[in-house]
Design an enzyme around this catalytic site. Structure first.
Site, PDB file in Angstrom:
ATOM      1  N   ASP A 171     -22.079  -3.675 -20.396  1.00 57.11           N
ATOM      2  CA  ASP A 171     -23.037  -3.029 -19.741  1.00 57.11           C
ATOM      3  C   ASP A 171     -23.376  -3.635 -18.309  1.00 57.11           C
ATOM      4  O   ASP A 171     -23.974  -4.625 -18.053  1.00 57.11           O
ATOM      5  CB  ASP A 171     -24.307  -2.975 -20.775  1.00 57.11           C
ATOM      6  CG  ASP A 171     -25.294  -1.844 -20.381  1.00 57.11           C
ATOM      7  OD1 ASP A 171     -25.271  -1.360 -19.127  1.00 57.11           O
ATOM      8  OD2 ASP A 171     -26.127  -1.496 -21.383  1.00 57.11           O
ATOM      9  N   ARG A 221     -25.512  -2.118 -16.235  1.00 57.09           N
ATOM     10  CA  ARG A 221     -26.640  -1.732 -15.607  1.00 57.09           C
ATOM     11  C   ARG A 221     -27.552  -2.650 -15.267  1.00 57.09           C
ATOM     12  O   ARG A 221     -27.718  -3.670 -15.931  1.00 57.09           O
ATOM     13  CB  ARG A 221     -27.140  -0.541 -16.702  1.00 57.09           C
ATOM     14  CG  ARG A 221     -26.307   0.624 -16.868  1.00 57.09           C
ATOM     15  CD  ARG A 221     -26.845   1.568 -17.946  1.00 57.09           C
ATOM     16  NE  ARG A 221     -26.820   0.983 -19.263  1.00 57.09           N
ATOM     17  CZ  ARG A 221     -27.244   1.751 -20.399  1.00 57.09           C
ATOM     18  NH1 ARG A 221     -27.659   2.883 -20.266  1.00 57.09           N
ATOM     19  NH2 ARG A 221     -26.903   1.001 -21.404  1.00 57.09           N
TER      20      ARG A 221
END
Length: 195
Positions: free
Chosen positions: A124, A126
Site C-alpha cells: 500500500d 497511500r
C-alpha cells in the site's frame, strides 16, 4: 508543498444533495470533499476517506469492493451527515497503468500484494497527510471514521477519532480472495472472514 483550494459548490446527486470542495496538491493530485450542506464541525463528524478506484468507482469492477464502499458511504453521509474525502490515489497510489499491470499479474495467479511487490511497490503506497490538511481546513476536530482499514485509523494525527464505523460489503466470486488478503495480510477488519 503548495495546496490550492477551490470554492464550495453544490452537488445534487443520486445519493443526496451535497456540497463539494476540491484541493490541488502539488502539480498533479486533485482531491475532492463531498459533504453535507449542514455540516456541523463543532460536533463529531462522520468521515469516509476513499481512495480513487477508476475501475471500481466508475466502471463497476467486481474485482474490488471500492464502488460499493463509496456508494454506502455517500448514502450514510446523506442520512447521518458528514463528509467523504475522495483521494486521487489510484490503485493504492501506484497509478492506473501500474494497477492494470497488477491486475494482469493477478490474472496469472498472484494476489494483490504479490502483484504490487512484483512491480516494485509496497502493498500500500497511500499516504494521508492531505487528509489532516483537509480536516484542519474545515475546522474538524473529532470524527467517526467509516473504514475497515487500520492504516487509516493510525494515520490521522490532527483529529480525535471517536469511533470506527465499519463499512463492510458482502464479497462476490470475483473479489472474495482480494478481500481475504486485505483481512489476513493487511489487517482489515472484515467480519465476513472471521466466521
Amino acid at each position: 508543498m503548495e495546496i490550492i483550494k477551490s470554492n464550495i459548490a453544490n452537488l445534487p446527486s443520486r445519493f443526496g444533495k451535497f456540497q463539494i470542495k476540491s484541493y490541488k496538491e502539488g502539480c498533479c493530485k486533485e482531491h475532492l470533499t463531498i459533504f453535507s450542506p449542514n455540516l456541523d464541525v463543532t460536533k463529531t463528524v462522520n468521515v469516509r476517506i476513499h481512495s480513487e478506484c477508476l475501475t471500481g468507482d466508475a466502471i463497476g469492477s467486481l474485482k474490488c469492493d471500492c464502488r460499493d464502499q463509496l456508494e454506502a458511504s455517500l448514502k450514510y453521509i446523506n442520512k447521518h451527515g458528514g463528509m467523504v474525502i475522495y483521494l486521487r490515489q489510484e490503485g493504492r497510489n501506484i497509478g492506473l497503468l501500474n494497477k492494470v499491470n497488477a491486475y494482469a499479474l493477478q490474472d496469472n495467479g498472484l494476489d494483490t500484494i504479490e502483484a504490487n511487490h512484483q512491480l516494485g511497490f509496497k502493498a500500500d503506497e497511500r499516504t494521508y497527510e492531505i487528509v489532516d490538511f483537509i480536516l484542519k481546513d474545515f475546522g474538524i476536530k473529532s470524527i467517526n471514521l467509516l473504514t475497515n482499514n487500520p492504516l487509516k485509523l493510525a494515520s490521522l494525527t490532527c483529529v480525535n477519532i471517536e469511533k470506527r464505523i465499519p463499512i463492510e460489503i458482502e464479497s462476490n466470486e470475483f473479489n472474495k480472495d482480494y478481500l481475504k488478503v486485505k483481512k489476513e495480510q493487511m489487517g482489515h477488519m472484515l467480519d465476513e472472514f472471521t466466521r
